[in-house]
Enzyme design. Structure first.
Site, PDB file in Angstrom:
ATOM      1  CE  LYS A  15       3.931  -1.691   1.385  1.00 37.65           C
ATOM      2  NZ  LYS A  15       3.995  -2.459   2.655  1.00 37.65           N
ATOM      3  NE  ARG A  90      -1.631  -5.007   0.118  1.00 34.71           N
ATOM      4  CZ  ARG A  90      -1.465  -3.858   0.782  1.00 34.71           C
ATOM      5  NH1 ARG A  90      -1.480  -2.716   0.144  1.00 34.71           N
ATOM      6  NH2 ARG A  90      -1.250  -3.869   2.078  1.00 34.71           N
ATOM      7  NE  ARG A 129       1.071   0.600  10.569  1.00 32.19           N
ATOM      8  CZ  ARG A 129       1.188  -0.067   9.432  1.00 32.19           C
ATOM      9  NH1 ARG A 129       1.987   0.373   8.484  1.00 32.19           N
ATOM     10  NH2 ARG A 129       0.524  -1.178   9.223  1.00 32.19           N
ATOM     11  NE  ARG A 162      -3.279   0.711   8.942  1.00 29.04           N
ATOM     12  CZ  ARG A 162      -2.544   0.330   7.901  1.00 29.04           C
ATOM     13  NH1 ARG A 162      -1.536   1.077   7.488  1.00 29.04           N
ATOM     14  NH2 ARG A 162      -2.802  -0.792   7.256  1.00 29.04           N
ATOM     15  NE  ARG A 173      -2.696  -5.349   7.302  1.00 33.67           N
ATOM     16  CZ  ARG A 173      -2.090  -4.438   8.076  1.00 33.67           C
ATOM     17  NH1 ARG A 173      -2.276  -4.458   9.390  1.00 33.67           N
ATOM     18  NH2 ARG A 173      -1.314  -3.548   7.551  1.00 33.67           N
TER      19      ARG A 173
HETATM   20  P1  ADP Z   1       4.215  -0.078   5.555  1.00 31.74           P
HETATM   21  O1  ADP Z   1       3.726   1.193   4.869  1.00 31.74           O
HETATM   22  O2  ADP Z   1       5.167  -0.854   4.695  1.00 31.74           O
HETATM   23  O3  ADP Z   1       3.094  -0.930   6.071  1.00 31.74           O
HETATM   24  P2  ADP Z   1       5.168   1.781   7.617  1.00 31.74           P
HETATM   25  O4  ADP Z   1       5.991   2.751   6.836  1.00 31.74           O
HETATM   26  O5  ADP Z   1       3.843   2.239   8.096  1.00 31.74           O
HETATM   27  O6  ADP Z   1       5.055   0.369   6.827  1.00 31.74           O
HETATM   28  O7  ADP Z   1       6.057   1.304   8.874  1.00 31.74           O
HETATM   29  C1  ADP Z   1       5.539   0.371   9.814  1.00 31.74           C
HETATM   30  C2  ADP Z   1       5.981   0.780  11.217  1.00 31.74           C
HETATM   31  O8  ADP Z   1       7.392   0.571  11.327  1.00 31.74           O
HETATM   32  C3  ADP Z   1       5.725   2.240  11.570  1.00 31.74           C
HETATM   33  O9  ADP Z   1       5.427   2.363  12.941  1.00 31.74           O
HETATM   34  C4  ADP Z   1       7.057   2.914  11.229  1.00 31.74           C
HETATM   35  O10 ADP Z   1       7.220   4.071  12.023  1.00 31.74           O
HETATM   36  C5  ADP Z   1       8.065   1.805  11.599  1.00 31.74           C
HETATM   37  N1  ADP Z   1       9.267   1.807  10.737  1.00 31.74           N
HETATM   38  C6  ADP Z   1       9.348   2.089   9.422  1.00 31.74           C
HETATM   39  N2  ADP Z   1      10.618   1.964   8.969  1.00 31.74           N
HETATM   40  C7  ADP Z   1      11.362   1.582  10.039  1.00 31.74           C
HETATM   41  C8  ADP Z   1      12.750   1.279  10.237  1.00 31.74           C
HETATM   42  N3  ADP Z   1      13.626   1.346   9.209  1.00 31.74           N
HETATM   43  N4  ADP Z   1      13.160   0.914  11.469  1.00 31.74           N
HETATM   44  C9  ADP Z   1      12.266   0.832  12.498  1.00 31.74           C
HETATM   45  N5  ADP Z   1      10.948   1.098  12.373  1.00 31.74           N
HETATM   46  C10 ADP Z   1      10.496   1.470  11.167  1.00 31.74           C
HETATM   47  P1  AMP Z   2      -1.985  -0.754   3.741  1.00 31.41           P
HETATM   48  O1  AMP Z   2      -2.336   0.625   4.189  1.00 31.41           O
HETATM   49  O2  AMP Z   2      -1.152  -0.791   2.499  1.00 31.41           O
HETATM   50  O3  AMP Z   2      -1.404  -1.597   4.859  1.00 31.41           O
HETATM   51  O4  AMP Z   2      -3.371  -1.455   3.337  1.00 31.41           O
HETATM   52  C1  AMP Z   2      -4.410  -1.632   4.269  1.00 31.41           C
HETATM   53  C2  AMP Z   2      -5.493  -2.538   3.673  1.00 31.41           C
HETATM   54  O5  AMP Z   2      -6.087  -1.890   2.530  1.00 31.41           O
HETATM   55  C3  AMP Z   2      -5.021  -3.893   3.157  1.00 31.41           C
HETATM   56  O6  AMP Z   2      -4.912  -4.869   4.189  1.00 31.41           O
HETATM   57  C4  AMP Z   2      -6.143  -4.227   2.153  1.00 31.41           C
HETATM   58  O7  AMP Z   2      -7.331  -4.634   2.816  1.00 31.41           O
HETATM   59  C5  AMP Z   2      -6.422  -2.858   1.528  1.00 31.41           C
HETATM   60  N1  AMP Z   2      -5.544  -2.609   0.366  1.00 31.41           N
HETATM   61  C6  AMP Z   2      -4.587  -1.646   0.250  1.00 31.41           C
HETATM   62  N2  AMP Z   2      -3.987  -1.725  -0.954  1.00 31.41           N
HETATM   63  C7  AMP Z   2      -4.553  -2.759  -1.601  1.00 31.41           C
HETATM   64  C8  AMP Z   2      -4.337  -3.363  -2.875  1.00 31.41           C
HETATM   65  N3  AMP Z   2      -3.406  -2.901  -3.722  1.00 31.41           N
HETATM   66  N4  AMP Z   2      -5.101  -4.426  -3.211  1.00 31.41           N
HETATM   67  C9  AMP Z   2      -6.054  -4.899  -2.383  1.00 31.41           C
HETATM   68  N5  AMP Z   2      -6.296  -4.396  -1.163  1.00 31.41           N
HETATM   69  C10 AMP Z   2      -5.549  -3.330  -0.763  1.00 31.41           C
END
Ligand code: ADP
Ligand code: AMP
Length: 226
Positions: A15, A90, A129, A162, A173
């Site tokens: 995302k 969420r 990541r 992270r 999660r």
């Molecule tokens: P989210 O925001 O949904 O938690 P991220 O955008 O941070 O996910 O992506 C999670 C990990 O996967 C990151 O290390 C990112 O670089 C990698 N990633 C994202 N999209 C792809 C893809 N299409 N193929 C392979 N790796 C990806």
């Molecule tokens: P993310 O960066 O989206 O992976 O979110 C990291 C963490 O932030 C999550 O595991 C939750 O603890 C908190 N968080 C982010 N967005 C929300 C949401 N919409 N509702 C509740 N907790 C959230």
């Protein structure tokens, strides 16, 4: 044209990666609840401390806290032309609060882009990541590492992992996603807003699929190439 888009999907689905590119291509503003909490934590605010206690355990921050933070954010002028929501809503309560608040300002959600990725791929993506401390760019040690280890290609900032991306917290999660967030798929499907996208494909393919799904809302300059 003002449009509001939600990126829906489990942690690690891509995302944040997609939201950054989509924001550049469409001019919409990227609003990521997780990024806002991490920024609050860096600033040492009360909100940041409160959020940390939930984030460290992989739990959701309480609805009223997240909703207040997001509604304050979208009231800012840079959100007037439309928003890409990443990581919000969420829960059902968050989804309803967002829709009610947009409706008060004659706004609505125009599309929900749901990224589907199997669990085993998600865990590997999360474990690999790396995020830039300075500009927030995201890398992956398995799929596309930065050219110099630990250094951001885009800005030279330091990359970090992270703390909630440890295997145990990531697994929790995912469980939280399945019980609390996944029901939103049906919620938005019933409203005819859901576009399912194969998030297992490579990043450029996914961006293209998202732009195609948004096609009728976009200016000609943002349309995907044939
Ligand atoms: P989210 O925001 O949904 O938690 P991220 O955008 O941070 O996910 O992506 C999670 C990990 O996967 C990151 O290390 C990112 O670089 C990698 N990633 C994202 N999209 C792809 C893809 N299409 N193929 C392979 N790796 C990806
Ligand atoms: P993310 O960066 O989206 O992976 O979110 C990291 C963490 O932030 C999550 O595991 C939750 O603890 C908190 N968080 C982010 N967005 C929300 C949401 N919409 N509702 C509740 N907790 C959230």
């Amino acid at each position: 044209m003002t449009i509001n888009v939600i990126l829906l999907g489990p942690p690690g689905a891509g995302k944040g990666t997609q939201a950054k590119t989509l924001a550049e291509r469409t001019g919409l503003t990227h609003v990521a609840s997780g990024d806002l909490f991490r920024a609050a934590l860096r600033e040492g605010t009360e909100l940041g401390m409160l959020a940390k206690s939930y984030m460290d355990r992989g739990e959701l921050v309480p609805d009223e806290v997240v909703i207040r933070m997001i509604l304050e954010r979208v009231a800012q002028p840079d959100c007037a032309a439309g928003v890409i929501f990443d990581g919000f809503p969420r829960t059902q309560e968050q989804a309803v609060a967002l829709q009610e608040s947009l409706a008060e300002h004659n706004g609505k959600i125009d599309a929900v882009l749901y990224l589907h990725v199997p669990n085993e791929v998600l865990l590997r993506r999360i474990a690999g990541r790396q995020t830039c401390k300075v500009c927030g760019a995201t890398y992956n040690i398995y799929y596309f590492p930065s050219h110099r280890p630990g250094i951001c290609d885009a800005c030279g900032g330091k990359l970090y992992q992270r703390s909630d991306d440890s295997l145990e917290t990531a697994q929790h999660r995912l469980d939280v996603y399945f019980t609390q967030t996944r029901p939103l798929i049906e919620h938005y499907q019933r409203q005819g807003l859901l576009h399912e996208i194969d998030g297992q494909q490579d990043i450029a393919w996914v961006t293209d699929a998202m732009l195609k799904a948004l096609g009728r809302f976009l200016e000609p300059s943002a349309q995907p190439k044939e």
